[in-house]
Structure formats: structure tokens, C-alpha cells
Write a protein that holds these residues in place. Structure first.
Motif, PDB file in Angstrom:
ATOM      1  N   UNK A  10      73.328 -82.461   1.401  1.00 42.04           N
ATOM      2  CA  UNK A  10      72.374 -83.293   0.679  1.00 42.04           C
ATOM      3  C   UNK A  10      73.143 -84.438   0.051  1.00 42.04           C
ATOM      4  N   UNK A  11      72.677 -85.647   0.279  1.00 39.01           N
ATOM      5  CA  UNK A  11      73.264 -86.791  -0.404  1.00 39.01           C
ATOM      6  C   UNK A  11      72.164 -87.543  -1.136  1.00 39.01           C
ATOM      7  N   UNK A  12      72.546 -88.211  -2.214  1.00 37.50           N
ATOM      8  CA  UNK A  12      71.618 -89.020  -2.998  1.00 37.50           C
ATOM      9  C   UNK A  12      72.166 -90.437  -3.044  1.00 37.50           C
ATOM     10  N   UNK A  13      71.298 -91.406  -2.787  1.00 39.17           N
ATOM     11  CA  UNK A  13      71.746 -92.791  -2.738  1.00 39.17           C
ATOM     12  C   UNK A  13      70.859 -93.671  -3.601  1.00 39.17           C
ATOM     13  N   UNK A  14      71.417 -94.772  -4.024  1.00 44.57           N
ATOM     14  CA  UNK A  14      70.687 -95.774  -4.799  1.00 44.57           C
ATOM     15  C   UNK A  14      71.127 -97.149  -4.334  1.00 44.57           C
ATOM     16  N   UNK A  15      70.182 -97.996  -4.029  1.00 47.72           N
ATOM     17  CA  UNK A  15      70.519 -99.336  -3.565  1.00 47.72           C
ATOM     18  C   UNK A  15      71.330 -99.350  -2.296  1.00 47.72           C
ATOM     19  N   UNK A  16      71.159 -98.319  -1.465  1.00 45.36           N
ATOM     20  CA  UNK A  16      71.878 -98.256  -0.202  1.00 45.36           C
ATOM     21  C   UNK A  16      73.267 -97.667  -0.303  1.00 45.36           C
ATOM     22  N   UNK A  17      73.717 -97.311  -1.507  1.00 45.60           N
ATOM     23  CA  UNK A  17      75.054 -96.745  -1.694  1.00 45.60           C
ATOM     24  C   UNK A  17      74.942 -95.277  -2.089  1.00 45.60           C
ATOM     25  N   UNK A  18      75.766 -94.444  -1.494  1.00 44.36           N
ATOM     26  CA  UNK A  18      75.756 -93.020  -1.813  1.00 44.36           C
ATOM     27  C   UNK A  18      76.346 -92.797  -3.198  1.00 44.36           C
ATOM     28  N   UNK A  19      75.599 -92.068  -4.026  1.00 40.90           N
ATOM     29  CA  UNK A  19      76.030 -91.772  -5.388  1.00 40.90           C
ATOM     30  C   UNK A  19      76.707 -90.408  -5.450  1.00 40.90           C
ATOM     31  N   UNK A  20      76.135 -89.443  -4.764  1.00 43.43           N
ATOM     32  CA  UNK A  20      76.744 -88.110  -4.760  1.00 43.43           C
ATOM     33  C   UNK A  20      76.348 -87.378  -3.494  1.00 43.43           C
ATOM     34  N   UNK A  21      77.103 -86.328  -3.194  1.00 44.47           N
ATOM     35  CA  UNK A  21      76.808 -85.481  -2.048  1.00 44.47           C
ATOM     36  C   UNK A  21      77.076 -84.038  -2.388  1.00 44.47           C
TER      37      UNK A  21
END
Length: 267
Positions: free
Chosen positions: A182-193
Motif C-alpha cells: 500500500x502506498x499513499x501519495x499526494x500531488x503525484x509524489x509518494x509520501x509513504x509505503x
């Protein structure tokens, strides 16, 4: 009768990439429980019960909407809201068992099959530490290799993350091995995985006892780890985001992904 339910033992890894780096890993184990086998499991296993106290247990109220309504009925209701009909096919939930009366699952995953055994849908139910839950319901294409689902974040989980983010799930059907990314992204950039990897084992009294000794009080360990890692993040300079007003919607239907198969190395 051979049980379809089983036990998985492995580990979970979290890695934050921005605005500061942070990483941790811990061992854990999970049960994959066929909801139609619950009476049989409770009669065969001395260390596992359904809706009763035991060393390990599954309580319907620990999942779904928190009521005593059988989980199968609740899962079918979620599927119906998403327009998915499995016509009574098997439903298997992947989760940590209640341990000595305590339960907390950051994520419970329901694998919903048609009568012919074909995987039709997945329900990702997310739990936060405020006692709230939210289900992301996603259909699965006929070609079920490694599965991918993408959706907007609709539920407040970590106080260090904003709500305007997207989730990207990728996983395989549980077999001898199970992997979930599972990854979480904001503005097209990965924040965490986050990555979960586990190996299948027979669900037996001996296996339950072994895991209780090898990985004791697993659900308590998880909730303590969540708060410990939150303290570490705070000490690294991250500050809490405001908690939004609770949404009346507890189910999100995930739109079909443009592709369901991805490179297994991405897991």
C-alpha cells in the motif's frame, strides 16, 4: 473435511519518505478465515472461538459496522452497495485475531468469491485508533494475477497525514505466500509505503499456541507500536493535522483500475 481457513505468519514494514524519513518493521501473524467455516473452526479448535472469549477469537463486532450482525451479511451488504453480486460464494477475511479479549486491526481484507471460486471483489476495511472504520469496496477483473486498486483517501487514519491523498493497493490472492503493498501519495509524489509479506501455515491448536509464544499478544503489540512510532514521528518534528468531522459515509466504492495486473516485483 479440509479447512480452507489458515494462518499466515510474516512481517509488516512501513516507510515514510516525506517530509521526513522514517521506517519500521515488526513481526505479526494473521488468520484467513472462511466465514462459512466459523462453526466448524470453533468446534475443532480449542484455542479459537467465534464471538466467545478464548486465547484467540473472531468477534463479529470487531469488524464490519461494529454490530453483532454476522460478518457475511455485512460483507454482502457492502458488495450490494457497490453493485457486486457473488450469489452466495465464499467470503474469507484476512485479519489479526482477537487475543485474550483484545482486538485491533489496522486493516481487515475480505476476499469475496463467486460460486465457481473466481475472486469477484475485495473489501479493504480500515480501522483507526479512534474506534472508527471505513470500507473501500473494489471489484476484481476476471484475470486475477497480482491485483491493483487505486482510490482517493476518504477516511482519517494517521494524525500526521492530510486527507487530500490517494491510496494505491497491490496484492495477490492468498496462497502459499501473501503479499500486500500500500502506498499513499499526494500531488503525484509518494509520501509513504507499507508492505506486508506472509507465509501460509495450517490453522491448528499447535500453530496457534506456537504463534502465541513466538509473537505474544500480537494485537496489543500492534496498538503499542502505532503509538510508539507516532511519538518518534513527533520527536522528528512532524506535527498533528486537524481531525476532520466524521463523514456519515462508511463505504467507498473503488472505481475499476485501468489495469489489475502489475509486475509482481513491485510487491
Amino acid at each position: 473435511m479440509t479447512l480452507r481457513s489458515c494462518l499466515y505468519r510474516g512481517s509488516v514494514m512501513h516507510r515514510r519518505l516525506r517530509p521526513t524519513t522514517h521506517r519500521f518493521r515488526y513481526r505479526a501473524f494473521w488468520l484467513l478465515l472462511d466465514l462459512d467455516e466459523m462453526p466448524l473452526l470453533a468446534s475443532r479448535l480449542r484455542l479459537f472461538s467465534h464471538n466467545r472469549f478464548n486465547l484467540f477469537a473472531l468477534h463479529d463486532a470487531d469488524h464490519g459496522d461494529g454490530s453483532a450482525t454476522p460478518l457475511r451479511l455485512q460483507a454482502e451488504g457492502c458488495l450490494m452497495q457497490a453493485g457486486i453480486d457473488i450469489a452466495g460464494g465464499p467470503i474469507r477475511v484476512f485479519c489479526m485475531p482477537r487475543t485474550l479479549g483484545y482486538s485491533f486491526n489496522p486493516l481487515s481484507i475480505y476476499f469475496c468469491h463467486r460460486h465457481d471460486g473466481q475472486l469477484a471483489a475485495i473489501i479493504y476495511q480500515v480501522h483507526n485508533t479512534f474506534g472508527e472504520r471505513h470500507a473501500y469496496v473494489a471489484s476484481v477483473a476476471a484475470d486475477t494475477g497480482t491485483i491493483r486498486h487505486d482510490c482517493d483517501k476518504a477516511f482519517y487514519v494517521s494524525p500526521f497525514l492530510n486527507m487530500d491523498m490517494s491510496y494505491h493497493f497491490r496484492l495477490n490472492q492468498p496462497d502459499e505466500h501473501f503479499a500486500l503493498g500500500i502506498s499513499a501519495s499526494a500531488g503525484g509524489a509518494t509520501v509513504l509505503g507499507a508492505c506486508l509479506t506472509a507465509t501460509r501455515h495450517e490453522l491448528s491448536n499447535q500453530a496457534l499456541l506456537y504463534n502465541f509464544v513466538a509473537i505474544p499478544l500480537v494485537t496489543i503489540k500492534v496498538i503499542l507500536a502505532i503509538h510508539w512510532e507516532a511519538l518518534r514521528l513527533w520527536l522528528k518534528g512532524l506535527r498533528l493535522r486537524g481531525r476532520p468531522q466524521r463523514s456519515p459515509h462508511t463505504i467507498t466504492t473503488v472505481p475499476p483500475s485501468p489495469q489489475h495486473r502489475i509486475d509482481s516485483h513491485a510487491l
